[in-house]
Design a protein around this motif. Structure first.
Motif, PDB file in Angstrom:
ATOM      1  N   GLY A 264       0.791  -1.223   0.000  1.00 26.71           N
ATOM      2  CA  GLY A 264       0.000   0.000   0.000  1.00 26.71           C
ATOM      3  C   GLY A 264       0.818   1.266   0.000  1.00 26.71           C
ATOM      4  O   GLY A 264       0.262   2.374  -0.113  1.00 26.71           O
ATOM      5  N   LEU A 265       2.138   1.138   0.121  1.00 27.81           N
ATOM      6  CA  LEU A 265       2.985   2.326   0.160  1.00 27.81           C
ATOM      7  C   LEU A 265       2.969   3.130  -1.142  1.00 27.81           C
ATOM      8  O   LEU A 265       3.039   4.367  -1.090  1.00 27.81           O
ATOM      9  N   PRO A 266       2.904   2.510  -2.333  1.00 28.03           N
ATOM     10  CA  PRO A 266       2.794   3.344  -3.544  1.00 28.03           C
ATOM     11  C   PRO A 266       1.573   4.247  -3.529  1.00 28.03           C
ATOM     12  O   PRO A 266       1.653   5.426  -3.919  1.00 28.03           O
ATOM     13  N   LEU A 267       0.443   3.723  -3.079  1.00 34.15           N
ATOM     14  CA  LEU A 267      -0.756   4.557  -2.971  1.00 34.15           C
ATOM     15  C   LEU A 267      -0.576   5.628  -1.903  1.00 34.15           C
ATOM     16  O   LEU A 267      -1.057   6.761  -2.050  1.00 34.15           O
ATOM     17  N   ALA A 268       0.140   5.287  -0.825  1.00 32.63           N
ATOM     18  CA  ALA A 268       0.388   6.272   0.222  1.00 32.63           C
ATOM     19  C   ALA A 268       1.233   7.431  -0.304  1.00 32.63           C
ATOM     20  O   ALA A 268       0.951   8.607  -0.025  1.00 32.63           O
ATOM     21  N   VAL A 269       2.279   7.122  -1.079  1.00 34.89           N
ATOM     22  CA  VAL A 269       3.131   8.169  -1.646  1.00 34.89           C
ATOM     23  C   VAL A 269       2.333   9.021  -2.627  1.00 34.89           C
ATOM     24  O   VAL A 269       2.533  10.244  -2.717  1.00 34.89           O
ATOM     25  N   LYS A 270       1.417   8.406  -3.360  1.00 29.81           N
ATOM     26  CA  LYS A 270       0.570   9.164  -4.271  1.00 29.81           C
ATOM     27  C   LYS A 270      -0.270  10.187  -3.516  1.00 29.81           C
ATOM     28  O   LYS A 270      -0.472  11.319  -3.981  1.00 29.81           O
ATOM     29  N   ASN A 271      -0.750   9.824  -2.333  1.00 36.25           N
ATOM     30  CA  ASN A 271      -1.577  10.737  -1.546  1.00 36.25           C
ATOM     31  C   ASN A 271      -0.764  11.833  -0.863  1.00 36.25           C
ATOM     32  O   ASN A 271      -1.341  12.839  -0.427  1.00 36.25           O
ATOM     33  N   ALA A 272       0.564  11.657  -0.766  1.00 29.44           N
ATOM     34  CA  ALA A 272       1.402  12.661  -0.118  1.00 29.44           C
ATOM     35  C   ALA A 272       2.245  13.459  -1.098  1.00 29.44           C
ATOM     36  O   ALA A 272       2.604  14.600  -0.803  1.00 29.44           O
ATOM     37  N   GLY A 273       2.568  12.868  -2.217  1.00 26.46           N
ATOM     38  CA  GLY A 273       3.440  13.548  -3.167  1.00 26.46           C
ATOM     39  C   GLY A 273       4.730  12.785  -3.358  1.00 26.46           C
ATOM     40  O   GLY A 273       5.210  12.108  -2.442  1.00 26.46           O
ATOM     41  N   ILE A 274       5.321  12.915  -4.521  1.00 26.97           N
ATOM     42  CA  ILE A 274       6.518  12.157  -4.849  1.00 26.97           C
ATOM     43  C   ILE A 274       7.716  12.576  -3.999  1.00 26.97           C
ATOM     44  O   ILE A 274       8.669  11.814  -3.811  1.00 26.97           O
ATOM     45  N   LEU A 275       7.694  13.773  -3.453  1.00 30.60           N
ATOM     46  CA  LEU A 275       8.755  14.244  -2.564  1.00 30.60           C
ATOM     47  C   LEU A 275       8.341  14.181  -1.102  1.00 30.60           C
ATOM     48  O   LEU A 275       9.100  13.699  -0.249  1.00 30.60           O
ATOM     49  N   MET A 276       7.146  14.661  -0.795  1.00 30.30           N
ATOM     50  CA  MET A 276       6.682  14.664   0.581  1.00 30.30           C
ATOM     51  C   MET A 276       6.482  13.249   1.118  1.00 30.30           C
ATOM     52  O   MET A 276       6.726  12.993   2.308  1.00 30.30           O
ATOM     53  N   GLY A 277       6.074  12.311   0.258  1.00 31.72           N
ATOM     54  CA  GLY A 277       5.833  10.943   0.700  1.00 31.72           C
ATOM     55  C   GLY A 277       7.075  10.261   1.254  1.00 31.72           C
ATOM     56  O   GLY A 277       7.074   9.809   2.406  1.00 31.72           O
ATOM     57  N   PRO A 278       8.169  10.163   0.463  1.00 28.60           N
ATOM     58  CA  PRO A 278       9.374   9.519   1.008  1.00 28.60           C
ATOM     59  C   PRO A 278       9.950  10.228   2.228  1.00 28.60           C
ATOM     60  O   PRO A 278      10.425   9.572   3.167  1.00 28.60           O
ATOM     61  N   LEU A 279       9.924  11.565   2.248  1.00 27.20           N
ATOM     62  CA  LEU A 279      10.433  12.288   3.421  1.00 27.20           C
ATOM     63  C   LEU A 279       9.599  11.987   4.654  1.00 27.20           C
ATOM     64  O   LEU A 279      10.140  11.774   5.759  1.00 27.20           O
ATOM     65  N   SER A 280       8.280  11.952   4.488  1.00 26.09           N
ATOM     66  CA  SER A 280       7.408  11.647   5.620  1.00 26.09           C
ATOM     67  C   SER A 280       7.615  10.214   6.103  1.00 26.09           C
ATOM     68  O   SER A 280       7.605   9.946   7.307  1.00 26.09           O
ATOM     69  N   LEU A 281       7.814   9.297   5.162  1.00 26.28           N
ATOM     70  CA  LEU A 281       8.078   7.902   5.545  1.00 26.28           C
ATOM     71  C   LEU A 281       9.374   7.789   6.344  1.00 26.28           C
ATOM     72  O   LEU A 281       9.448   7.036   7.324  1.00 26.28           O
ATOM     73  N   LEU A 282      10.384   8.540   5.933  1.00 22.64           N
ATOM     74  CA  LEU A 282      11.658   8.513   6.656  1.00 22.64           C
ATOM     75  C   LEU A 282      11.487   9.037   8.076  1.00 22.64           C
ATOM     76  O   LEU A 282      11.977   8.428   9.044  1.00 22.64           O
ATOM     77  N   VAL A 283      10.786  10.151   8.233  1.00 26.53           N
ATOM     78  CA  VAL A 283      10.573  10.720   9.564  1.00 26.53           C
ATOM     79  C   VAL A 283       9.755   9.773  10.440  1.00 26.53           C
ATOM     80  O   VAL A 283      10.086   9.526  11.610  1.00 26.53           O
ATOM     81  N   MET A 284       8.689   9.215   9.879  1.00 24.28           N
ATOM     82  CA  MET A 284       7.856   8.297  10.648  1.00 24.28           C
ATOM     83  C   MET A 284       8.624   7.042  11.040  1.00 24.28           C
ATOM     84  O   MET A 284       8.459   6.517  12.148  1.00 24.28           O
ATOM     85  N   GLY A 285       9.482   6.548  10.147  1.00 28.05           N
ATOM     86  CA  GLY A 285      10.292   5.383  10.483  1.00 28.05           C
ATOM     87  C   GLY A 285      11.270   5.661  11.608  1.00 28.05           C
ATOM     88  O   GLY A 285      11.437   4.839  12.513  1.00 28.05           O
TER      89      GLY A 285
END
Length: 279
Positions: free
Chosen positions: A67-88
């Protein structure tokens, strides 16, 4: 141990190999196994570091990756990976604090193991706030309640995922075609409802729940990790084929869809329930 003693003792971070004030270094070396095997305080049948790693990987990596590809789509191609890094980073940091607190109270109270509720209750009893000390038992109940709710939700998703995928495999196996090149479907044999598959899997899952020894469960976790790795390689190999140009995708999506990203990402980092048992 009384609340007064918990409150007056100086806090020290005792890990699984630290020396407590009541022990000498030689006694500590005798109580704990070598570096090749992780052992909780007072236990003799704990898991090795490799078995612990297997359980942690299985507990933190699951169907949420799909489900992470859909999650990145909902956050943005830049905001998604950065948010995932912070949350991790936040998730790993909190897991570390939780395990350290559990180890600390194991040493302090001379117990082989403390669960989530015990860790919170003893932590509140050592708080400088009198109100928190008097209501420490409520901390145990609140944590246990939310732990049940989160694990129930995650496990229900896995149960549905297992039944639906098994149903799709059975349906694909029963397909008949008249054109082997285009694989056009002529007849699709009907299969059981997904709920019947869930009912079929239920006895086996109940039997797995009765296994409380993590050493025994390590072989199941290892097989699950291998199967998941092979599946992810096949899935992502199919996904990356003919992938569109990412430069046309928005760097930051609308804030209205960000909560959807947050919920999907939290589901992907749902391994907090395994931190204390394997820690």
């Amino acid at each position: 141990m009384s609340t007064q003693r918990l409150r007056n003792e100086e806090y020290r971070d005792y890990s699984s190999t630290d020396v407590s004030p009541e022990e000498s270094p030689s006694e500590t070396l005798n109580n704990f196994s070598s570096s090749g095997s992780y052992q909780r305080f007072g236990e003799s049948n704990s898991t090795t570091w490799f078995q612990t790693l297997i359980h942690l990987l299985k507990g933190n990596i699951g169907t949420g990756l799909l489900g992470l590809p859909l999650a990145v789509k909902n956050a943005g191609i830049l905001m998604g990976p950065l948010s995932l890094l912070v949350m991790g980073l936040v998730a790993v940091h909190c897991m570390g604090i939780l395990v350290k607190c559990a180890h600390h109270f194991c040493h302090r109270l001379n117990k082989p193991f403390v669960d989530y509720g015990d860790t919170v209750m003893y932590g509140l009893e050592a708080s400088p706030s009198s109100w928190l000390r008097n209501h420490a038992h409520w901390g145990r109940h609140i944590v246990d309640f939310f732990l049940i709710v989160t694990q129930l939700g995650f496990c229900c998703v896995y149960f549905v995922f297992l039944a639906d995928n098994f149903k799709q495999v059975i349906e694909a196996a029963n397909v008949t075609t008249n054109n082997c090149h285009s694989n056009e479907t002529v007849i699709l044999t009907p299969t059981m409802d997904s709920r019947l598959y869930m009912l079929t899997f239920l006895p086996f899952l109940v039997l797995l729940v009765f296994i409380r020894n993590l050493r025994v469960l390590s072989i199941f976790s290892l097989l699950a990790n291998i199967s998941m790795l092979v599946s992810l390689v096949m899935i992502y190999q199919f996904i990356v084929q003919e992938i569109p140009d990412p430069t046309h995708l928005p760097l930051v999506a609308s804030w209205k869809t960000y909560p959807l990203f947050f919920g999907t990402a939290i589901f992907a980092f749902e391994g907090i329930g395994m931190a204390v048992p394997v820690g």
